[in-house]
Enzyme design. Structure first.
Site, PDB file in Angstrom:
ATOM      1  N   GLY A 129       0.814  -1.213   0.000  1.00 23.36           N
ATOM      2  CA  GLY A 129       0.000   0.000   0.000  1.00 23.36           C
ATOM      3  C   GLY A 129       0.844   1.258   0.000  1.00 23.36           C
ATOM      4  CE1 TYR A 130       5.218   5.708   2.599  1.00 26.76           C
ATOM      5  CE2 TYR A 130       6.970   4.069   2.663  1.00 26.76           C
ATOM      6  CZ  TYR A 130       6.560   5.389   2.723  1.00 26.76           C
ATOM      7  OH  TYR A 130       7.483   6.382   2.896  1.00 26.76           O
ATOM      8  CB  ALA A 131       5.473   0.253  -2.357  1.00 24.03           C
TER       9      ALA A 131
ATOM     10  CB  THR B 136       0.985   6.142  -1.703  1.00 17.25           C
ATOM     11  OG1 THR B 136       2.080   5.928  -0.791  1.00 17.25           O
ATOM     12  CG2 THR B 136      -0.241   5.417  -1.181  1.00 17.25           C
ATOM     13  CE  LYS B 137       6.179   8.467   0.384  1.00 21.02           C
ATOM     14  NZ  LYS B 137       6.122   9.946   0.455  1.00 21.02           N
TER      15      LYS B 137
END
Length: 251
Positions: A153-155, A157-158
């Site tokens: 999820g974090y990756a 967005t980035k």
């Protein structure tokens, strides 16, 4: 002569950590810095430190997920300092966990505070950045991990931020706006939380840094941002640069 004299910068998430370190470094080189984030007390603390060092800064409370708040941030900056030459999109909510663990709301908040806020603020600042503007967006080497378990999820967005940044570099380069991305490792409150929360995973991860240390928010990250925003880097555009002691390979 300081390298950023006469420049006006907006730095999101500048109340602590990497954003604060970047704000300190920009101010030290002569930029007038608008520090923004959700917690006014932290922003005022950053401004007080900048003033103590002889710099100029303005605290503007802002929820970057709110388009109206972003519009107000830009108008307040222009009204107070007369323009914008540097934009640093640093603030981001972090949706960590496995795909089954992350709730829709957390993932949505990650996108709203990350790529969507970055997209909006770049466009809002565009008219003021034309001619001699510099955008620095923050991504993460989480998007380059061979094992994405717990970081998808974090990756996501980035990596979306990196794509938007590349598009801005290609579309707006002719307008005198340079757009680059940094992928930093630094001992911020967020990273310290991760180290405390997941000590074994953190120890194994940090052991893979060739330089065997974490970066400093101001000296290692902020000062590099100064270089990217200066005339020394006037031909650098559309790049993703890992500031991580050699850990990530972006090739």
């Amino acid at each position: 002569m300081k390298r950023l004299n006469g420049k006006v910068a907006i730095v999101t998430g500048a109340g602590q950590g990497v954003g604060q370190g970047i704000a300190f470094a920009l101010a030290a080189e002569g930029a007038k810095v608008v520090v923004t984030g959700r917690t006014l007390k932290k922003l005022e603390s950053s401004c007080a430190e900048i003033a103590k060092r002889g710099g100029q800064a303005l605290a503007v409370e802002c929820d970057i997920k709110d388009r109206g708040a972003l519009e107000s941030l830009v108008s307040t900056t222009v009204k107070h300092y007369g323009g914008i030459q540097i934009l640093v999109n640093n603030a981001q909510e972090v949706p960590l966990g496995s795909l089954h663990e992350i709730e829709d709301e957390a993932l949505s908040a990650g996108f709203e505070s990350g790529p969507i806020a970055t997209f909006r603020l770049m466009k809002l600042c565009y008219p003021h950045l034309k001619g001699d503007g510099c955008i620095i967006n923050l991504a993460s080497s989480a998007g380059k991990r061979w094992d994405m378990s717990g970081y998808g999820g974090y990756a996501a967005t980035k990596e979306a931020i990196r794509s938007l940044s590349r598009a801005a570099a290609c579309e707006w380069g002719k307008d005198g706006i340079r757009t680059n991305v940094i992928l930093p490792h630094a001992l911020s409150p967020g990273l310290q939380w991760w180290i405390n929360d997941r000590p074994e995973e953190a120890a194994a991860y940090l052991a893979t840094i060739p330089m065997q240390r974490l970066g400093d928010c101001e000296d290692d990250i902020g000062k590099f941002v100064v270089s990217l925003c200066s005339e020394d880097s006037r031909y650098v555009n559309g790049q993703s640069i890992a500031l991580d002691g050699g850990q990530a390979f972006l090739g």
